[in-house]
Write an enzyme that holds these catalytic residues in place. Structure first.
Site, PDB file in Angstrom:
ATOM      1  CB  CYS A   2      16.690   8.822  -5.312  1.00 14.84           C
ATOM      2  SG  CYS A   2      16.370   8.058  -3.737  1.00 14.84           S
ATOM      3  NE  ARG A  27      14.301  10.125 -10.570  1.00 14.66           N
ATOM      4  CZ  ARG A  27      13.998   9.179 -11.426  1.00 14.66           C
ATOM      5  NH1 ARG A  27      13.284   9.471 -12.487  1.00 14.66           N
ATOM      6  NH2 ARG A  27      14.396   7.942 -11.243  1.00 14.66           N
ATOM      7  CD1 TRP A  74       9.672   8.782  -2.132  1.00 17.65           C
ATOM      8  CD2 TRP A  74      10.512   6.718  -1.974  1.00 17.65           C
ATOM      9  NE1 TRP A  74       8.647   7.940  -1.806  1.00 17.65           N
ATOM     10  CE2 TRP A  74       9.137   6.665  -1.701  1.00 17.65           C
ATOM     11  CE3 TRP A  74      11.252   5.533  -1.925  1.00 17.65           C
ATOM     12  CZ2 TRP A  74       8.478   5.476  -1.398  1.00 17.65           C
ATOM     13  CZ3 TRP A  74      10.599   4.345  -1.626  1.00 17.65           C
ATOM     14  CH2 TRP A  74       9.225   4.333  -1.364  1.00 17.65           C
ATOM     15  CG  ASN A 100      17.471   6.239  -8.240  1.00 20.20           C
ATOM     16  OD1 ASN A 100      16.676   5.781  -7.430  1.00 20.20           O
ATOM     17  ND2 ASN A 100      17.157   6.457  -9.494  1.00 20.20           N
ATOM     18  N   GLY A 101      18.355   3.688  -5.840  1.00 21.07           N
ATOM     19  CA  GLY A 101      18.115   2.248  -5.946  1.00 21.07           C
ATOM     20  C   GLY A 101      18.229   1.595  -4.586  1.00 21.07           C
ATOM     21  CD  GLU A 485      -6.213   7.378 -12.187  1.00 19.34           C
ATOM     22  OE1 GLU A 485      -5.797   6.324 -11.681  1.00 19.34           O
ATOM     23  OE2 GLU A 485      -5.493   8.379 -12.351  1.00 19.34           O
ATOM     24  CE  LYS A 489      -4.110  10.541  -9.829  1.00 18.11           C
ATOM     25  NZ  LYS A 489      -3.790   9.566 -10.836  1.00 18.11           N
ATOM     26  CD  GLU A 492      -1.500   9.335  -6.628  1.00 13.15           C
ATOM     27  OE1 GLU A 492      -0.301   9.138  -6.758  1.00 13.15           O
ATOM     28  OE2 GLU A 492      -2.248   9.598  -7.601  1.00 13.15           O
ATOM     29  CG  HIS A 508     -22.087  -8.078  -3.027  1.00 14.88           C
ATOM     30  ND1 HIS A 508     -22.944  -9.135  -2.839  1.00 14.88           N
ATOM     31  CD2 HIS A 508     -22.361  -7.583  -4.266  1.00 14.88           C
ATOM     32  CE1 HIS A 508     -23.689  -9.296  -3.924  1.00 14.88           C
ATOM     33  NE2 HIS A 508     -23.355  -8.356  -4.795  1.00 14.88           N
ATOM     34  CE  LYS A 607       4.846  11.496 -13.026  1.00 14.58           C
ATOM     35  NZ  LYS A 607       3.380  11.469 -12.940  1.00 14.58           N
TER      36      LYS A 607
HETATM   37  O1  M6R Z   1       5.470   5.411 -14.366  1.00 10.07           O
HETATM   38  P1  M6R Z   1       4.402   4.369 -14.187  1.00 10.07           P
HETATM   39  O2  M6R Z   1       3.212   4.651 -15.012  1.00 10.07           O
HETATM   40  O3  M6R Z   1       4.916   2.983 -14.386  1.00 10.07           O
HETATM   41  O4  M6R Z   1       3.983   4.514 -12.677  1.00 10.07           O
HETATM   42  C1  M6R Z   1       3.041   3.668 -12.093  1.00 10.07           C
HETATM   43  C2  M6R Z   1       2.562   4.209 -10.774  1.00 10.07           C
HETATM   44  O5  M6R Z   1       3.618   4.358  -9.891  1.00 10.07           O
HETATM   45  C3  M6R Z   1       1.854   5.563 -10.939  1.00 10.07           C
HETATM   46  O6  M6R Z   1       0.797   5.495 -11.831  1.00 10.07           O
HETATM   47  C4  M6R Z   1       1.333   6.060  -9.570  1.00 10.07           C
HETATM   48  O7  M6R Z   1       0.304   5.234  -9.124  1.00 10.07           O
HETATM   49  C5  M6R Z   1       0.891   7.511  -9.683  1.00 10.07           C
HETATM   50  N1  M6R Z   1       1.325   8.240  -8.538  1.00 10.07           N
HETATM   51  C6  M6R Z   1      -0.581   7.657  -9.807  1.00 10.07           C
HETATM   52  O8  M6R Z   1      -0.999   8.976  -9.824  1.00 10.07           O
END
Ligand code: M6R
Length: 612
Positions: A2, A27, A74, A100-101, A485, A489, A492, A508, A607
């Site tokens: 948010c 956000r 969000w 927000n929260g 990673e 990516k 996402e 395995h 984010k």
């Molecule tokens: O702000 P942070 O690095 O603590 O965030 C951690 C994760 O939320 C963040 O890396 C998330 O997995 C991303 N969307 C990855 O691309």
């Protein structure tokens, strides 16, 4: 999670709030809304969908106001919809609030209020808190500020709230616990936002509000208080951030811009720290705590998502260079697991945003138990940066794309420098290897520039593989977390199911997935595992899987086996992830774009995950 924006002053509030919401959309973006206060009273407008949809719905409306609050959501409590969007209005219609929260004890408060006859228009915890405040105002015959203070003493959870009161049009009230809040201090005006991006266009003077603080804002007055009603002197800081850094600068998406910024962001991260001529690394946060760090019995990396992957790579680096045992923990598990923490433990908290709730709480708990917290954080002044005992910023600049790219490589650069510095002090590295690795790190920005030349080739590959239903990413050693990673990516950005695995572990279980439809992405740059990974590629080819390989330039063995190869410059295996991850970022990006996905704002994501 948010985004919140608010304004009070002589200007028109709506355009400032709207622009701010667009900047904060990373956000959360399932719905948005504004509340504007003018002589006709309080007007609240809300809309499901992106901020652009709210904007469109408001065309032609009289939006004149000098005070207003805005929110991009969000969803936590209640599905994305117009009625669950913020701002919410209290039962008597006089108060509007954004939040927000998460209010954890909202159900109990709601029951109490329902017994008193309150009827709720939304499913949100926010509306409960707002009516709780209204109810306190009514029962205690007190002003809004007092009512907010009383309410927050009963609230369990995390929040940033901002309230607008029809009866006090020249005052905004805000409070924070566990979610970020920045105040912009202008001349006869004040701004409020979840981060500085909606503010920098108007003022560079900011105040970061701390937990359990209440801000009372009038156009020409800012009062900060704690929940005990004692005044606190606001600490005004100068923002070191330019507007250009938060704009797309000619790129189609922030994600692509941020991938392409990496030669510069890694350079910025090394600049002033890595001195190749004197073969030294300057990092005050490490130097000032060198005894603590080099004598650590154990280092625990605590992080989430992409930052957790950076921690996994750092595990390999620290164990090899510093000979200190390292554990890498998902913050969300670590915080609840009652972990064993000793006085001599060093926790390295890794976070781009510095606001991730799980990471934040995990380190708070560890700190209480005597651990030393070292923060590797991107956002300057963020909560994790402030709670850490010491730290090193990654200096990657604002990362707006929801998928983390440049923050990841900056984290790797910082973590590698920390390990090198400790190893040098501990004498667990030879002088020759130390100098060699400094040079390797120093050469990374130029090599990344070279990797980015693969962009057009990868764009074509994306078209070839965009209709895949699943993908497997495999790597060994330093490149195993890179495979994780790469898979994250792709998931996402393109919503293709992808899994990362250590290449040898594939036998395995995951090998059962392999058929002639499955793309298997190998991260197979030249390193000590090279022969082994070639065998793994052959195992996949023997089962007709499609192999896409990230290889080192000059490797002529793998291209003969793989269906497609992406060649990056050679580098020492310890720094190779800084190069091998980039083709995977580009592949995910181009597949996402080819599939028509909103790569900067993937569905369901946000984010900065400020709820647990
Ligand atoms: O702000 P942070 O690095 O603590 O965030 C951690 C994760 O939320 C963040 O890396 C998330 O997995 C991303 N969307 C990855 O691309």
């Amino acid at each position: 999670m948010c985004g919140i924006v608010a304004y009070i002053g002589p200007r028109e509030a709506y355009p400032i709030i709207l622009k701010g919401l667009k900047r904060l959309e990373y956000r959360g973006y399932d719905s948005s809304g504004v509340a504007l206060l003018n002589h006709t009273g309080l007007n609240v407008y809300k809309k499901k969908g992106k901020v652009a949809e709210l904007e469109e719905s408001l065309v032609g409306k009289n939006l004149h106001a000098n005070a207003g609050i805005g929110h991009t959501r969000w969803a936590t409590h209640g599905e994305p919809s117009d009625r669950n969007a913020h701002p919410h209005q209290s039962a008597n219609g006089k108060l509007a609030m954004i939040h927000n929260g998460i209010i954890e004890n909202y159900a109990q408060l709601k029951t109490e209020l329902q017994k008193k006859g309150y009827v709720f228009k939304s499913d949100t915890d926010t509306e409960v808190l707002l009516n709780f405040i209204e109810d306190i105002q009514k029962n205690n015959h007190c002003g809004l500020e007092e009512a907010v203070r009383i309410a927050l003493k009963r609230v369990v959870g995390a929040y940033v709230i901002v309230l607008l009161d029809q009866d006090n049009p020249d005052t905004l009230i805000a409070a924070r616990k566990g979610s970020p809040l920045v105040i912009g201090v202008g001349k006869g005006e004040h701004f409020l936002a979840s981060d500085a991006s909606p503010i920098i266009e108007y003022t560079k003077e900011v105040v970061y509000v701390n937990d359990y603080e209440l801000a009372i804002l009038k156009p020409d007055e800012l009062i900060l208080k704690n929940l005990g009603n004692e005044k606190i002197t606001p600490f005004i800081q100068k923002l070191d951030l330019e507007l250009a850094a938060i704009e797309k600068g000619g790129y189609d998406h922030f994600m692509l811009k941020e991938i392409f910024e990496q030669p510069d962001t890694i350079f910025d991260c090394l600049r002033g720290r890595l001195d190749i001529n004197n073969a030294s690394i300057t990092m005050a946060g490490v130097q000032n705590n060198i005894e603590q760090m080099m004598h650590a019995k154990r280092i625990i990396m605590v992080a989430c998502g992409t930052s957790w992957h950076a921690g996994l790579i750092a595990e390999y680096v620290f164990e090899e260079l510093c000979r200190i045992p390292v554990e890498v923990e998902y913050a969300s598990e670590f915080r609840y697991r009652n972990p064993v923490i000793h006085q001599g433990d060093v926790i390295i908290a890794i976070s781009q945003s510095g606001e991730t709730a799980d990471t934040m709480v995990a380190i708070e708990r560890a700190k209480e138990q005597g651990a030393f917290i070292f923060g590797v954080v991107n956002v300057v002044g963020s909560s994790i940066a402030r709670i850490s005992n010491a730290g090193a910023y990654t200096h990657a600049g604002p990362e707006i794309g929801v998928a983390s790219t440049k923050a990841f490589t900056a984290q790797l650069a910082v973590l590698t420098m920390i390990a090198l510095k400790i190893a040098k002090e501990k004498k667990t590295i030879s002088e020759e290897r130390y100098v060699h690795l400094l040079n390797e790190l120093n050469n990374i920005p130029e090599k990344v520039r070279e990797v980015l030349l693969l962009n057009e080739q990868i764009k074509k590959l994306a078209i070839k593989y965009k209709d895949s239903k699943d993908a497997l990413y495999l790597g060994r050693g330093y490149n195993f977390p890179v495979a994780l990673e790469g898979a994250l990516k792709l998931k996402e950005i393109s919503y293709i199911h992808a899994e990362g695995y250590p290449a040898a572990e594939m036998k395995h279980g995951p090998i059962a997935l392999v058929d002639d439809q499955l793309p298997v992405v190998f991260v197979a740059t030249k390193d000590s595992y090279h022969e082994k990974i070639i065998s793994n590629i052959q195992e996949i080819k023997a089962r007709k899987g499609k192999v896409i390989a990230v290889i080192s330039q000059g490797d002529d063995a793998i291209p003969k086996m793989a269906d497609d190869s992406m060649a990056v410059p050679e580098a020492d295996e310890l720094v190779a992830p800084l190069l091998s991850v980039i083709p995977l970022q580009l592949l995910a990006y181009h597949i996402g774009v080819a599939k028509g996905c909103d790569v900067d704002k993937p569905r369901n994501l946000a984010k900065s995950v400020t709820v647990e």
